[in-house]
Design an enzyme around this catalytic site. Structure first.
Site, PDB file in Angstrom:
ATOM      1  N   ARG A  14      39.499   0.271 -28.651  1.00  0.00           N
ATOM      2  CA  ARG A  14      38.838   1.576 -28.832  1.00  0.00           C
ATOM      3  C   ARG A  14      38.526   1.868 -30.285  1.00  0.00           C
ATOM      4  NH1 ARG A  14      36.689   2.523 -23.995  1.00  0.00           N
ATOM      5  NH2 ARG A  14      38.245   2.398 -22.360  1.00  0.00           N
ATOM      6  N   GLU A  74      26.678   7.817 -25.743  1.00  0.00           N
ATOM      7  CA  GLU A  74      27.793   7.051 -26.301  1.00  0.00           C
ATOM      8  C   GLU A  74      27.791   7.285 -27.809  1.00  0.00           C
ATOM      9  OE1 GLU A  74      28.532   3.003 -24.833  1.00  0.00           O
ATOM     10  OE2 GLU A  74      28.760   2.353 -26.918  1.00  0.00           O
TER      11      GLU A  74
HETATM   12  C1  3EB Z   1      33.316   2.211 -22.287  1.00  0.00           C
HETATM   13  O1  3EB Z   1      34.149   2.891 -22.874  1.00  0.00           O
HETATM   14  C2  3EB Z   1      31.884   2.515 -22.581  1.00  0.00           C
HETATM   15  O2  3EB Z   1      31.321  -3.629 -23.984  1.00  0.00           O
HETATM   16  O3  3EB Z   1      31.600  -3.748 -26.130  1.00  0.00           O
HETATM   17  C3  3EB Z   1      31.970   1.123 -25.244  1.00  0.00           C
HETATM   18  C4  3EB Z   1      32.291   0.328 -26.344  1.00  0.00           C
HETATM   19  C5  3EB Z   1      31.480   0.532 -24.093  1.00  0.00           C
HETATM   20  C6  3EB Z   1      32.133  -1.056 -26.288  1.00  0.00           C
HETATM   21  C7  3EB Z   1      31.508  -3.098 -25.074  1.00  0.00           C
HETATM   22  C8  3EB Z   1      31.329  -0.858 -24.050  1.00  0.00           C
HETATM   23  C9  3EB Z   1      31.645  -1.638 -25.131  1.00  0.00           C
HETATM   24  O4  3EB Z   1      33.600   1.331 -21.461  1.00  0.00           O
HETATM   25  C10 3EB Z   1      31.090   1.345 -22.918  1.00  0.00           C
END
Ligand code: 3EB
Length: 349
Positions: A227, A334
Site C-alpha cells: 500500500r 484512484e
Molecule cells: C486496489 O487497491 C486498487 O495492481 O499495481 C492500486 C494500486 C490498484 C496498485 C496494482 C492496483 C495496483 O486494488 C488498484
C-alpha cells in the site's frame, strides 16, 4: 541549486520545464510525461516515460519531474532506459504489445510484454546493485477489456507475479508500492520505477486487506504491491503511497458514487499516513504535506473529485488530475501520493 533533500518531485507543464533549461538537466533523475499525443520533450540525458494517459482540466501535458541531489549517469540495460546515482535510480520501459510477440486479441501479447518489461526492470535493478524497487508505475491500454474470458488487468497481474517469482523477489511483505492504470487503446505498455540504496519498508493499510492477499474472486494471481513504501532517504524519510481507491477490506465500496468513493479513498490515505507515522515514529508525514496524482475514470467527475480532495487536504497540497481507467470496473477514482517529512513547501523552479 540542489534540492532540500536527496529526492524531490515536481509536476510541471512542458513549458515550465523548458523554462528551466538554463540550469541544465544534471540533477534530473527521470521524467514521466503524461500527454495524449506525442508532446515534444527532447532530453538525451534523461529517461522520459511517455504515458498516453491524459491530464484533465485543460492541461495538454504534464511532466512529473524527479530530481536527485547526487551525481547521476544515464544508460540502457535491455529495454530499460535508466539514470542512476549511488543512492537512487529511475528507469522506464515502453513496449508495444504487437512487438512483444503473441496475439494481441487473446492476451498473449500483453502477457509477453509484461513478462519482458518486468524481466528487464529486475535485471536492470540487479545490475545497478539495487535490492528492489521502492515504487513502480504501470500503464496498460484497455485495462478493463476482457480477452479470452479474462480481464487484461488480471492477465497483467499473472505476468507480473510470475516475473517477481522468476527474479526471486518476495510476493508478499516487502514488495514495492505501485499503481496500475489504463491508457488509450493502441498505446504501448509503459512501466517506470524508482529504486533506492535504501529499498524502504512496505506499509500496509489497517483498513484494507493487503493486495497480495486478495481472494481469488479478483483474479487467479493477486496483484504484487504494497500500500505504501517508507524510505529513509538520506535527508529524511519519504513516503510513496500506492494507487489508492475506495476499497475497504478487499471490497469496492460506494459503487456508482464518485463523491463517496473519493472520500473513502482519502480516508484510506489518511489511515496509511497514520500507519507510516506509527512505523517511522513521531509525525513526519501529514496529508497536507503530500503531493497527489488523482486518476479520474469519467472526465465529467473532475470537479466533484477535486472538491473532495481539496476538502481533505487542508492546508491545500498540490494535486494533478489525469483521465484513466482504474483497475476494477467499479472504481471511479484512484489517488496516489508522495511526500517527505518537514514543511515540504511546493517549490517552483
Ligand atoms: C486496489 O487497491 C486498487 O495492481 O499495481 C492500486 C494500486 C490498484 C496498485 C496494482 C492496483 C495496483 O486494488 C488498484
Amino acid at each position: 541549486m540542489t534540492p532540500d533533500r536527496l529526492l524531490e518531485v515536481d509536476y510541471l507543464t512542458p513549458d515550465e520545464l523548458a523554462n528551466c533549461r538554463s540550469r541544465g538537466w544534471g540533477d534530473v533523475l527521470g521524467i514521466a510525461l503524461y500527454a495524449g499525443d506525442d508532446a515534444q520533450l527532447d532530453m538525451a540525458e534523461v529517461p522520459v516515460a511517455r504515458v498516453t494517459t491524459r491530464p484533465l482540466g485543460g492541461v495538454p501535458a504534464l511532466c512529473e519531474v524527479w530530481r536527485a541531489a547526487e551525481p547521476l549517469t544515464t544508460g540502457r540495460i535491455g529495454l530499460v532506459q535508466y539514470r542512476a546515482g549511488r543512492q537512487l535510480a529511475f528507469g522506464c520501459v515502453t513496449l508495444a504489445e504487437a512487438k512483444a510477440g503473441g496475439i494481441v486479441a487473446d492476451g498473449a501479447a500483453l502477457r509477453e510484454a509484461a513478462t519482458r518489461a518486468y524481466a528487464d526492470v529486475f535485471r536492470c535493478l540487479k545490475m545497478l546493485g539495487f535490492e528492489r524497487a521502492i515504487r513502480i508505475w504501470n500503464y496498460l491500454p484497455e485495462i478493463n477489456c476482457e480477452v479470452g474470458g479474462i480481464e487484461r488487468y488480471r492477465l497483467f497481474n499473472e505476468a507480473r507475479q510470475c516475473a517477481f517469482q522468476s527474479a526471486s523477489y518476495n510476493l508478499r511483505g516487502n514488495v514495492p508500492a505501485a499503481c496500475a492504470l489504463g491508457s488509450p487503446a493502441g498505446s504501448p505498455l509503459v512501466v517506470y520505477f524508482l529504486a533506492g540504496a535504501d529499498p524502504g519498508a512496505a506499509i500496509e493499510n489497517p483498513r484494507q486487506l493487503a493486495a497480495y492477499d486478495y481472494p481469488a474472486e479478483y483474479g487467479a494471481c493477486s496483484p504484487t504491491f504494497s500500500r505504501a513504501t517508507l524510505a529513509n532517504a538520506v535527508s529524511g524519510p519519504m513516503l510513496f503511497v500506492s494507487g489508492t481507491a475506495s476499497i475497504v477490506g478487499h471490497r469496492t465500496v460506494h459503487v456508482g458514487d464518485v463523491i463517496s468513493q473519493t472520500r473513502e479513498t482519502m480516508a484510506n490515505i489518511r489511515a496509511l499516513v497514520a500507519e507510516a507515522n506509527r512505523v517511522a515514529g513521531g509525525e513526519p508525514f501529514a496529508l497536507g504535506r503530500l503531493k497527489y496524482k488523482a486518476y479520474v475514470r469519467r472526465p465529467g467527475d473532475l470537479a466533484a473529485v477535486a472538491a473532495e480532495i481539496t476538502a481533505a487536504v487542508q492546508p491545500a497540497a498540490p494535486v494533478v488530475y489525469l483521465n484513466a481507467d482504474v483497475c476494477r470496473e467499479d472504481l471511479l477514482v484512484e489517488i496516489e501520493a508522495v511526500g517527505g517529512a518537514g514543511p515540504g513547501k511546493p517549490r517552483r523552479w
